[in-house]
Design an enzyme around this catalytic site. Sequence first.
Site, PDB file in Angstrom:
ATOM      1  N   ILE A  15      30.349 -10.753  32.187  1.00  0.00           N
ATOM      2  CA  ILE A  15      31.705 -10.209  32.381  1.00  0.00           C
ATOM      3  C   ILE A  15      32.120 -10.365  33.847  1.00  0.00           C
ATOM      4  CG2 ILE A  15      33.217  -8.220  31.993  1.00  0.00           C
ATOM      5  CD1 ILE A  15      31.081  -7.191  29.995  1.00  0.00           C
ATOM      6  N   SER A  37      18.874 -11.206  38.557  1.00  0.00           N
ATOM      7  CA  SER A  37      17.755 -10.779  37.696  1.00  0.00           C
ATOM      8  C   SER A  37      18.046 -11.119  36.237  1.00  0.00           C
ATOM      9  CB  SER A  37      17.497  -9.285  37.845  1.00  0.00           C
ATOM     10  OG  SER A  37      18.609  -8.561  37.376  1.00  0.00           O
ATOM     11  N   SER A 127      31.247   1.869  28.576  1.00  0.00           N
ATOM     12  CA  SER A 127      31.020   1.271  27.260  1.00  0.00           C
ATOM     13  C   SER A 127      31.450   2.239  26.172  1.00  0.00           C
ATOM     14  CB  SER A 127      29.527   0.982  27.128  1.00  0.00           C
ATOM     15  OG  SER A 127      29.177   0.740  25.787  1.00  0.00           O
ATOM     16  N   TYR A 152      20.076   3.478  27.865  1.00  0.00           N
ATOM     17  CA  TYR A 152      21.188   2.650  28.356  1.00  0.00           C
ATOM     18  C   TYR A 152      22.511   3.420  28.229  1.00  0.00           C
ATOM     19  CZ  TYR A 152      25.061  -0.620  27.829  1.00  0.00           C
ATOM     20  OH  TYR A 152      26.281  -1.228  27.931  1.00  0.00           O
ATOM     21  N   LYS A 156      25.365   5.113  31.068  1.00  0.00           N
ATOM     22  CA  LYS A 156      26.822   4.942  31.103  1.00  0.00           C
ATOM     23  C   LYS A 156      27.505   6.309  31.195  1.00  0.00           C
ATOM     24  CE  LYS A 156      26.882   0.512  31.025  1.00  0.00           C
ATOM     25  NZ  LYS A 156      27.184  -0.202  32.263  1.00  0.00           N
ATOM     26  N   GLY A 300      19.286   2.485  14.853  1.00  0.00           N
ATOM     27  CA  GLY A 300      20.162   2.912  15.952  1.00  0.00           C
ATOM     28  C   GLY A 300      21.571   2.360  15.886  1.00  0.00           C
TER      29      GLY A 300
END
Length: 338
Positions: A15, A37, A127, A152, A156, A300
């Site tokens: 992005i 990375s 997100s 993760y 956010k 999930g």
Amino acid sequence: MKKECVLVAGGAGYIGSHTTVELIEAGFDVVIVDNLSNSEMRAVEGVRKITGVDVPFEQVDCCDIDAFRKVFEKYDFDSVIHFAASKAVGESVHEPMMYYRNNLTSFMNVIDLMREFGRHNVVFSSSCTVYGEPDKQPVTEQTPRKPATSPYGNTKQMSEDILRDSIAAYDGLNGIALRYFNPIGAHPTALIGELPRGVPQNLVPYITQTAAGIRECLSVFGDDYPTPDGSCIRDYIDVTDLAKAHVVAIRRMVEHKNKERYEVFNVGTGRGVSVLELVKGFERVNGLKLNYKIAPRREGDIIAIWADPTLANEKLGWHAERSLDETLASVWKWQQTL
Ligand code: UFG
């Protein structure tokens, strides 16, 4: 007149590279910082080729505050877009400390250095994961955030809170969190696009690699969900449209049009598309037959989520423009360059 300069942290990523192109085309100067990375110089070179600008690039890890400080000393920018973060949901479950350390440290360093150097505007990559499994569709910015289902997702939510609290405490800091839905697509020139490392975890790169014969067969995770065709529903947003949302967010703050110093916007199309619809759309648009099978549900996964983008439409004057067909053609064109 001196051009506004924007620091794009994570600008060699998927992005970030598309956003850098849109910023330059909108008349901004850009400095890219990236530790490479999970990205490649190929993206920076693609950006330079598309724009014809020799965009400055600094290979720096935003978690290394001393190295990062040197970038603030060297360049005169007033705005930062922060993309520099790890983004694999599954990996975050197995390596939570890596996710908390990378994603939170790098963002806190951005805020600390902006204060130290008196820089004013920041856009944060958030997100739709912050909504969890929503009770009602489509989701608006007022839809309650549910407890995150992965480290993760938690980074956010925590980063949004860090930004909100910092802005409340520190005069002169403005911020916009953009809650992305599912970014897909590649630049129309096919000079930049998504560069997944190893086996893709996301749907679209898996589709294109299957079409290219790199993967044998796409697994569609679940066809027994309570949705019209039984597969999960997402809001797939073209990456160039998403990139443009960053440009208008920066401009809003640079021009002091932000009424609140901290704002949050959904960045999606407002259209829910199922996995099977996306697969069939890809086949139709590109005249290909995809080898796929129905597989068990992926642990999930959220059943369905799509955006109400009204706030971004009205306040930012931003709309998703590219059709899903164009986007699905762009990903195949890009895959063929790899
Ligand atoms: N899917 C498949 N087969 C695959 C890969 C994905 O059927 O090989 C399905 C998934 O089950 C899901 C849909 O395609 O229903 C989209 O999956 P992605 O992995 O592409 O995207 P997610 O919606 O799971 O994840 C995205 C972002 C995350 C973000 C999350 C929020 O990649 O960064 O949305 O829900 F956190």
